[in-house]
Design an enzyme around this catalytic site. Sequence first.
Site, PDB file in Angstrom:
ATOM      1  N   LYS A  92      60.421  54.966  25.783  1.00  0.00           N
ATOM      2  CA  LYS A  92      59.906  54.075  26.835  1.00  0.00           C
ATOM      3  C   LYS A  92      60.210  52.593  26.579  1.00  0.00           C
ATOM      4  O   LYS A  92      59.428  51.720  26.943  1.00  0.00           O
ATOM      5  CB  LYS A  92      58.398  54.254  27.005  1.00  0.00           C
ATOM      6  CG  LYS A  92      57.951  55.681  27.237  1.00  0.00           C
ATOM      7  CD  LYS A  92      56.442  55.787  27.250  1.00  0.00           C
ATOM      8  CE  LYS A  92      55.991  57.223  27.193  1.00  0.00           C
ATOM      9  NZ  LYS A  92      54.544  57.367  27.088  1.00  0.00           N
TER      10      LYS A  92
ATOM     11  N   ASP B 183      48.378  61.105  24.998  1.00  0.00           N
ATOM     12  CA  ASP B 183      47.803  60.968  26.343  1.00  0.00           C
ATOM     13  C   ASP B 183      47.655  62.310  27.067  1.00  0.00           C
ATOM     14  O   ASP B 183      46.753  62.483  27.897  1.00  0.00           O
ATOM     15  CB  ASP B 183      48.602  59.979  27.197  1.00  0.00           C
ATOM     16  CG  ASP B 183      50.078  60.322  27.306  1.00  0.00           C
ATOM     17  OD1 ASP B 183      50.542  61.238  26.609  1.00  0.00           O
ATOM     18  OD2 ASP B 183      50.785  59.654  28.079  1.00  0.00           O
TER      19      ASP B 183
END
Length: 519
Positions: free
Chosen positions: A213, A249
Amino acid sequence: MFQMTSSSDYIIEVRIDVLKTLKIAGITAGVLTAIGLGAYYIHQHTQRTKRVILRDEVKNILEPFQLSEDQLRRVMANLNTEMTNGLKSNDHTDKNDLAMFPTYVHYGPNGQETGEYLVVDLGGSNFRVSHVIIEGRNRLRLNNKIFLIPHSLLLGEGEKLFDYIAECLQRFIDDNKLALSKSSDYKFDLAFTFSFPCNQTSLRQATLVSWTKGFSCTGVVGNDVVLLLQQAIDRRKGLKVQVVALVNDTVGTLMACNSIYRDCKAGVILGTGINACYFENLDNVLKWKDEQNQTAKQVVINTEWGALGKNGCLDFIRTTIDRELDSSSSTPQQQIFEKMISALYLGEIVRLIIIELVQRSILWPGRMHKTPSLRSDYNIFLILRGSFYAKHVADIECDTTEDLSVTSSILTSIGIHNPTYDDCYIIREVCKTVSLRAAKLTAAAIAVLINRLNQPSVTVGIDGTLFRHHEKFKKNLTRTLNRLVPRTHRLVLSEDGSSKGSALVAAVDRRTKETTASS
């Protein structure tokens, strides 16, 4: 006749006179209606014929993106095989597509969890700090704040990144006066939501395998991120915080939904990145070495399934566009599956297809060098990677206006001035095709989770912008999944999963230890 009190009356009278005149000429209202309808249907037929021709022109480019059910079932079989292989051993990780990391989370919440927790959620160009108070089953109070990470910290020294997180954590505690009522020796328990591939050796130890990311901080890969955060906290002498859990997450999403839906056994992220976790029987996790918890029968596995395809098992559905996107990315030969689905890449896939259509003179023929200003704007769009967003894909795909004005406005906003109806129509078809492929691939992956769980009914908790905001994606995902999986299932949106769910991980761990100590 023309002495009237309103303009509307005048219009009515004039219309009547016109009709009278036409009748004198031998033309009746019925004939006029027939002429009007005829013209309308001729226009519609012309438009439909024109659209069929447009579809034929782009068919060769879009056809490789249109996946059959047989192809989806082959994706399912390959994913299932890679998941099984990943559970066997860590010794040959280069040969396995999926890491299949055990998370050391063995139990879901049972409603008896209580306590006060801080949560730091790091997973993108900003991070969130939350204060969570759990007061029993589905009774939870939450307050949070988002902090932007300066771009220099994403690429600089890891120590500076963690120091910045600790600084923001201190600011959050001070701004909310959280420490005022605490004793001098009180320490907040903190759950660290860290959405990057980590090899966990306990709930409090996790070695970063690789950044994703857009992160590339030095001094972090290969090190324990829990320790790095704790050291940064300890360097701030007045900050009384102890990191008690490292949570992916996906795990936060699973735990948040499991607290509401008892049959929720899987968590999926569909956003900037894609990933999933699920409860796996420990008997199937052959690489499990932890002997401390003798009573646990299952463990949540972080699949890291965005990496599927790195050894070629998805080559049969990869297009030339996929390969071009991968080779020009910052992580070539990595995250192959993710690059077909996630919000980070959907817009770029569409942009690359548009470039090919322009090069073939299908889009904007003869207009690319019409004026200097157009040439400049068009070239910026065509050469600038990342200039077309997943939100553009979603909005264009949902454009049902008669003149495709939504699509036209979006194209104008990114430098494509005065697009024709044909341009807009073709680009909408491109967006639909790319989005549908992503939804189908996601459905295939979730189908594997549901089949592996092998329960009478399964709830899957999902979070991320694609599922939360991209309505057509969500509908296509649900429709495809219903075809692939016969058993009962449902997809639910996770609310505050990364905060609520991560706090619940810490709370479940505390409850389990207290129960063990008292028995």
